[in-house]
Design a protein around this motif. Structure first.
Motif, PDB file in Angstrom:
ATOM      1  N   LEU A  59      32.120  33.638  47.815  1.00  0.00           N
ATOM      2  CA  LEU A  59      33.007  34.697  47.198  1.00  0.00           C
ATOM      3  C   LEU A  59      33.454  35.672  48.265  1.00  0.00           C
ATOM      4  O   LEU A  59      32.683  35.985  48.940  1.00  0.00           O
ATOM      5  CB  LEU A  59      32.207  35.480  46.293  1.00  0.00           C
ATOM      6  CG  LEU A  59      32.712  36.354  45.235  1.00  0.00           C
ATOM      7  CD1 LEU A  59      33.885  35.740  44.059  1.00  0.00           C
ATOM      8  CD2 LEU A  59      31.804  37.418  44.528  1.00  0.00           C
ATOM      9  N   LYS A  60      34.872  35.777  48.342  1.00  0.00           N
ATOM     10  CA  LYS A  60      35.395  36.735  49.133  1.00  0.00           C
ATOM     11  C   LYS A  60      35.297  37.948  48.948  1.00  0.00           C
ATOM     12  O   LYS A  60      34.899  38.689  47.698  1.00  0.00           O
ATOM     13  CB  LYS A  60      37.180  36.370  49.236  1.00  0.00           C
ATOM     14  CG  LYS A  60      37.385  35.014  49.748  1.00  0.00           C
ATOM     15  CD  LYS A  60      38.733  35.034  49.725  1.00  0.00           C
ATOM     16  CE  LYS A  60      39.758  36.096  50.448  1.00  0.00           C
ATOM     17  NZ  LYS A  60      41.125  35.790  50.387  1.00  0.00           N
ATOM     18  N   LEU A  61      35.123  38.819  49.878  1.00  0.00           N
ATOM     19  CA  LEU A  61      35.012  40.438  49.520  1.00  0.00           C
ATOM     20  C   LEU A  61      35.873  41.010  48.885  1.00  0.00           C
ATOM     21  O   LEU A  61      35.618  41.965  47.848  1.00  0.00           O
ATOM     22  CB  LEU A  61      34.670  41.188  51.038  1.00  0.00           C
ATOM     23  CG  LEU A  61      34.316  42.501  50.933  1.00  0.00           C
ATOM     24  CD1 LEU A  61      32.871  42.705  50.324  1.00  0.00           C
ATOM     25  CD2 LEU A  61      34.310  43.337  52.363  1.00  0.00           C
ATOM     26  N   SER A  62      37.323  40.625  48.921  1.00  0.00           N
ATOM     27  CA  SER A  62      37.972  41.213  48.441  1.00  0.00           C
ATOM     28  C   SER A  62      38.078  41.009  46.640  1.00  0.00           C
ATOM     29  O   SER A  62      38.364  41.645  45.863  1.00  0.00           O
ATOM     30  CB  SER A  62      39.491  40.774  48.772  1.00  0.00           C
ATOM     31  OG  SER A  62      39.660  39.590  49.068  1.00  0.00           O
ATOM     32  N   THR A  63      37.584  39.695  46.480  1.00  0.00           N
ATOM     33  CA  THR A  63      37.588  39.094  45.180  1.00  0.00           C
ATOM     34  C   THR A  63      36.329  40.024  44.351  1.00  0.00           C
ATOM     35  O   THR A  63      36.495  40.403  43.203  1.00  0.00           O
ATOM     36  CB  THR A  63      37.283  37.621  45.014  1.00  0.00           C
ATOM     37  OG1 THR A  63      38.263  36.984  45.676  1.00  0.00           O
ATOM     38  CG2 THR A  63      37.116  36.941  43.687  1.00  0.00           C
ATOM     39  N   PHE A  64      35.171  40.101  45.255  1.00  0.00           N
ATOM     40  CA  PHE A  64      34.456  40.898  44.486  1.00  0.00           C
ATOM     41  C   PHE A  64      34.663  42.266  44.340  1.00  0.00           C
ATOM     42  O   PHE A  64      34.432  43.001  43.447  1.00  0.00           O
ATOM     43  CB  PHE A  64      33.028  40.891  45.442  1.00  0.00           C
ATOM     44  CG  PHE A  64      31.768  41.797  45.122  1.00  0.00           C
ATOM     45  CD1 PHE A  64      30.933  41.231  43.945  1.00  0.00           C
ATOM     46  CD2 PHE A  64      31.721  43.042  45.790  1.00  0.00           C
ATOM     47  CE1 PHE A  64      29.908  42.143  43.607  1.00  0.00           C
ATOM     48  CE2 PHE A  64      30.423  43.653  45.300  1.00  0.00           C
ATOM     49  CZ  PHE A  64      29.625  43.418  44.134  1.00  0.00           C
ATOM     50  N   ALA A  65      35.344  43.025  45.063  1.00  0.00           N
ATOM     51  CA  ALA A  65      35.825  44.223  44.794  1.00  0.00           C
ATOM     52  C   ALA A  65      36.736  44.382  43.831  1.00  0.00           C
ATOM     53  O   ALA A  65      36.689  45.402  42.781  1.00  0.00           O
ATOM     54  CB  ALA A  65      36.430  44.852  46.094  1.00  0.00           C
ATOM     55  N   ALA A  66      37.632  43.391  43.563  1.00  0.00           N
ATOM     56  CA  ALA A  66      38.340  43.503  42.273  1.00  0.00           C
ATOM     57  C   ALA A  66      37.667  43.307  41.092  1.00  0.00           C
ATOM     58  O   ALA A  66      37.792  43.936  39.978  1.00  0.00           O
ATOM     59  CB  ALA A  66      39.567  42.231  42.329  1.00  0.00           C
ATOM     60  N   LEU A  67      36.624  42.649  41.214  1.00  0.00           N
ATOM     61  CA  LEU A  67      35.619  42.301  40.044  1.00  0.00           C
ATOM     62  C   LEU A  67      34.842  43.459  39.731  1.00  0.00           C
ATOM     63  O   LEU A  67      34.585  43.876  38.456  1.00  0.00           O
ATOM     64  CB  LEU A  67      34.610  41.039  40.203  1.00  0.00           C
ATOM     65  CG  LEU A  67      33.430  40.739  39.389  1.00  0.00           C
ATOM     66  CD1 LEU A  67      34.209  40.189  37.880  1.00  0.00           C
ATOM     67  CD2 LEU A  67      32.592  39.760  39.882  1.00  0.00           C
ATOM     68  N   VAL A  68      34.509  44.333  40.542  1.00  0.00           N
ATOM     69  CA  VAL A  68      33.735  45.464  40.263  1.00  0.00           C
ATOM     70  C   VAL A  68      34.556  46.496  39.589  1.00  0.00           C
ATOM     71  O   VAL A  68      34.167  47.228  38.818  1.00  0.00           O
ATOM     72  CB  VAL A  68      33.322  46.306  41.847  1.00  0.00           C
ATOM     73  CG1 VAL A  68      33.017  47.660  41.436  1.00  0.00           C
ATOM     74  CG2 VAL A  68      32.227  45.244  42.467  1.00  0.00           C
ATOM     75  N   LEU A  69      35.792  46.684  40.008  1.00  0.00           N
ATOM     76  CA  LEU A  69      36.915  47.680  39.259  1.00  0.00           C
ATOM     77  C   LEU A  69      37.055  47.134  37.860  1.00  0.00           C
ATOM     78  O   LEU A  69      37.130  47.924  37.083  1.00  0.00           O
ATOM     79  CB  LEU A  69      38.395  47.481  40.157  1.00  0.00           C
ATOM     80  CG  LEU A  69      38.097  48.213  41.536  1.00  0.00           C
ATOM     81  CD1 LEU A  69      39.506  47.924  42.069  1.00  0.00           C
ATOM     82  CD2 LEU A  69      37.835  49.622  41.428  1.00  0.00           C
ATOM     83  N   GLU A  70      37.138  45.855  37.541  1.00  0.00           N
ATOM     84  CA  GLU A  70      37.341  45.395  36.256  1.00  0.00           C
ATOM     85  C   GLU A  70      36.110  45.622  35.513  1.00  0.00           C
ATOM     86  O   GLU A  70      36.287  45.966  34.201  1.00  0.00           O
ATOM     87  CB  GLU A  70      37.408  43.808  36.408  1.00  0.00           C
ATOM     88  CG  GLU A  70      38.136  43.147  35.001  1.00  0.00           C
ATOM     89  CD  GLU A  70      39.537  43.565  34.841  1.00  0.00           C
ATOM     90  OE1 GLU A  70      40.008  43.661  33.514  1.00  0.00           O
ATOM     91  OE2 GLU A  70      40.271  44.098  35.768  1.00  0.00           O
ATOM     92  N   VAL A  71      34.947  45.502  35.850  1.00  0.00           N
ATOM     93  CA  VAL A  71      33.808  45.476  35.152  1.00  0.00           C
ATOM     94  C   VAL A  71      33.617  46.968  34.799  1.00  0.00           C
ATOM     95  O   VAL A  71      33.201  47.163  33.712  1.00  0.00           O
ATOM     96  CB  VAL A  71      32.478  45.111  35.942  1.00  0.00           C
ATOM     97  CG1 VAL A  71      31.021  45.506  35.352  1.00  0.00           C
ATOM     98  CG2 VAL A  71      32.560  43.530  36.107  1.00  0.00           C
ATOM     99  N   ASP A  72      33.816  47.831  35.832  1.00  0.00           N
ATOM    100  CA  ASP A  72      34.000  49.521  35.452  1.00  0.00           C
ATOM    101  C   ASP A  72      34.706  49.811  34.297  1.00  0.00           C
ATOM    102  O   ASP A  72      34.257  50.614  33.502  1.00  0.00           O
ATOM    103  CB  ASP A  72      34.017  50.139  36.682  1.00  0.00           C
ATOM    104  CG  ASP A  72      33.815  51.545  36.394  1.00  0.00           C
ATOM    105  OD1 ASP A  72      32.419  52.003  36.455  1.00  0.00           O
ATOM    106  OD2 ASP A  72      34.568  52.290  36.228  1.00  0.00           O
ATOM    107  N   LYS A  73      35.915  49.145  34.273  1.00  0.00           N
ATOM    108  CA  LYS A  73      37.100  49.520  33.319  1.00  0.00           C
ATOM    109  C   LYS A  73      36.437  49.116  32.046  1.00  0.00           C
ATOM    110  O   LYS A  73      36.762  50.065  31.138  1.00  0.00           O
ATOM    111  CB  LYS A  73      38.230  48.952  33.903  1.00  0.00           C
ATOM    112  CG  LYS A  73      39.518  49.065  32.777  1.00  0.00           C
ATOM    113  CD  LYS A  73      40.660  48.409  33.434  1.00  0.00           C
ATOM    114  CE  LYS A  73      40.414  46.757  33.350  1.00  0.00           C
ATOM    115  NZ  LYS A  73      41.724  46.166  33.580  1.00  0.00           N
ATOM    116  N   VAL A  74      36.042  47.884  31.990  1.00  0.00           N
ATOM    117  CA  VAL A  74      35.558  47.332  30.597  1.00  0.00           C
ATOM    118  C   VAL A  74      34.289  48.320  29.943  1.00  0.00           C
ATOM    119  O   VAL A  74      34.355  48.230  28.997  1.00  0.00           O
ATOM    120  CB  VAL A  74      35.245  45.768  30.620  1.00  0.00           C
ATOM    121  CG1 VAL A  74      34.581  45.371  29.523  1.00  0.00           C
ATOM    122  CG2 VAL A  74      36.354  45.065  30.905  1.00  0.00           C
TER     123      VAL A  74
END
Length: 331
Positions: A59-74
């Motif tokens: 898993l790329k670091l940029s992909t994980f960062a985007a996942l973190v932002l999406e999880v917090d939003k939901v």
């Protein structure tokens, strides 16, 4: 006729490069080239331990960062709806218990009769103090982030929302995995992410889990070493270790990096922090946009416009709540 005008080997001469402008890259994406390919190969050799036949995924670091932002939003949208439901329930309870009903019950029980309901209220224990929002984990999360370093390194610095599970536990004969790992094992729409400093330990642990039947295990590519170079702010709590700023041999320091190691400014990690704060999310969002807008990753105007529209849509979604908030976008 045998003579030639000028130097016949002029085109074979190489253009001298200045060390001052060696790190400057062009802003226009001219497509694939040998220099870009060699830069990518050098980056892989310096930061990653990719081997053939790996049983796990990366898993790329940029992909994980985007996942973190999406999880917090939901989670933020779901919690706002739950708070609205709690307010409605309190209003209904206040309407049902009117003063007339209380007086009527007192008349039925008789004057001077002990009200058992009030006595039970007095005997109830005081409610537990409500923890701050940052100290409560997310109610919905599609990933389990596991730090496989030792406990001392975890207490000094770790990624937010990460659970400590040292690599020595994977060699146990009985119960080598934690309860949370078994809950996430091969669950649809959920993944397990392992990380360490330089992929030396995480790859071995991920291989062990893949051999034991885990099909949704991932390794964070580069670990804290790549994090120190590309996204040093917003994802961690505490101070990054010195090993994250050195090469694989541990002798030479990495040339490129957004932050520099300072042994005097060591800050221990906040062990009570269970989720990302607004400050962390703001810094992470800006750092992610800068990383994606870097000339080495995306230098064309088209990619820049796409990222700008993505950041604007993310900001609008954070301010407004959606009616379909129960749908998990990570699925």
């Amino acid at each position: 006729m045998s003579r030639s005008i000028g130097d016949s080997k002029l085109l074979e001469k190489t253009i001298p490069r200045s060390a001052k402008w060696s790190n400057v890259r062009g802003r226009v994406d001219t497509g694939a080239s040998m220099s870009k390919h060699l830069a990518k190969v050098e980056d892989i050799q310096n930061n990653f331990r990719i081997q053939k036949g790996e049983l796990f995924k990366r898993l790329k670091l940029s992909t994980f960062a985007a996942l973190v932002l999406e999880v917090d939003k939901v989670n933020m949208m779901n919690e706002s709806e739950e708070n609205d439901d709690d307010v409605e329930d309190d209003i209904v309870e206040r309407v049902e218990t009117t003063p007339r009903q209380s007086k009527f019950l007192d008349v039925i029980r008789g004057t001077g009769e002990l009200n058992m309901r009030e006595q039970n209220k007095n005997l109830e224990l005081p409610p537990k103090p409500k923890l701050p929002k940052e100290q409560t984990p997310y109610s919905q999360s599609p990933y389990l982030l596991v730090d496989v370093r030792d406990s001392d390194a975890y207490e000094q610095c770790h990624m937010i929302t990460a659970e400590s599970y040292p690599s020595t536990n994977f060699s146990r004969t009985m119960n080598p995995f934690s309860h949370q790992m078994l809950q996430f094992k091969n669950m649809e729409g959920h993944i397990i992410i392992l990380y360490d400093t330089d992929e030396l330990i995480a790859t071995e642990c991920a291989t062990t889990m893949a051999q034991r039947g885990f099909e949704n295990v991932f390794v964070l590519s580069g670990g804290l070493r790549v994090l120190a170079q590309k996204l040093p702010n917003g994802l961690i709590t505490g101070s990054l270790p010195a090993e994250a700023f050195h090469s694989f041999d541990g002798k030479s320091k990495l040339k490129s990096g957004r932050v520099k190691y300072n042994p005097k400014n060591k800050i221990p990690a906040d062990m009570n922090l269970k989720r990302f704060t607004h400050d962390h999310l703001g810094v992470l969002s800006d750092s992610l946009d800068n990383l994606l807008l870097a000339p080495s990753d995306a230098g064309s105007r088209l990619s820049k416009s796409k990222i700008d529209t993505r950041s604007r849509s993310r900001a609008s979604m954070l301010t407004t709540t959606s009616s379909n908030s129960n749908i998990k976008p990570w699925k």
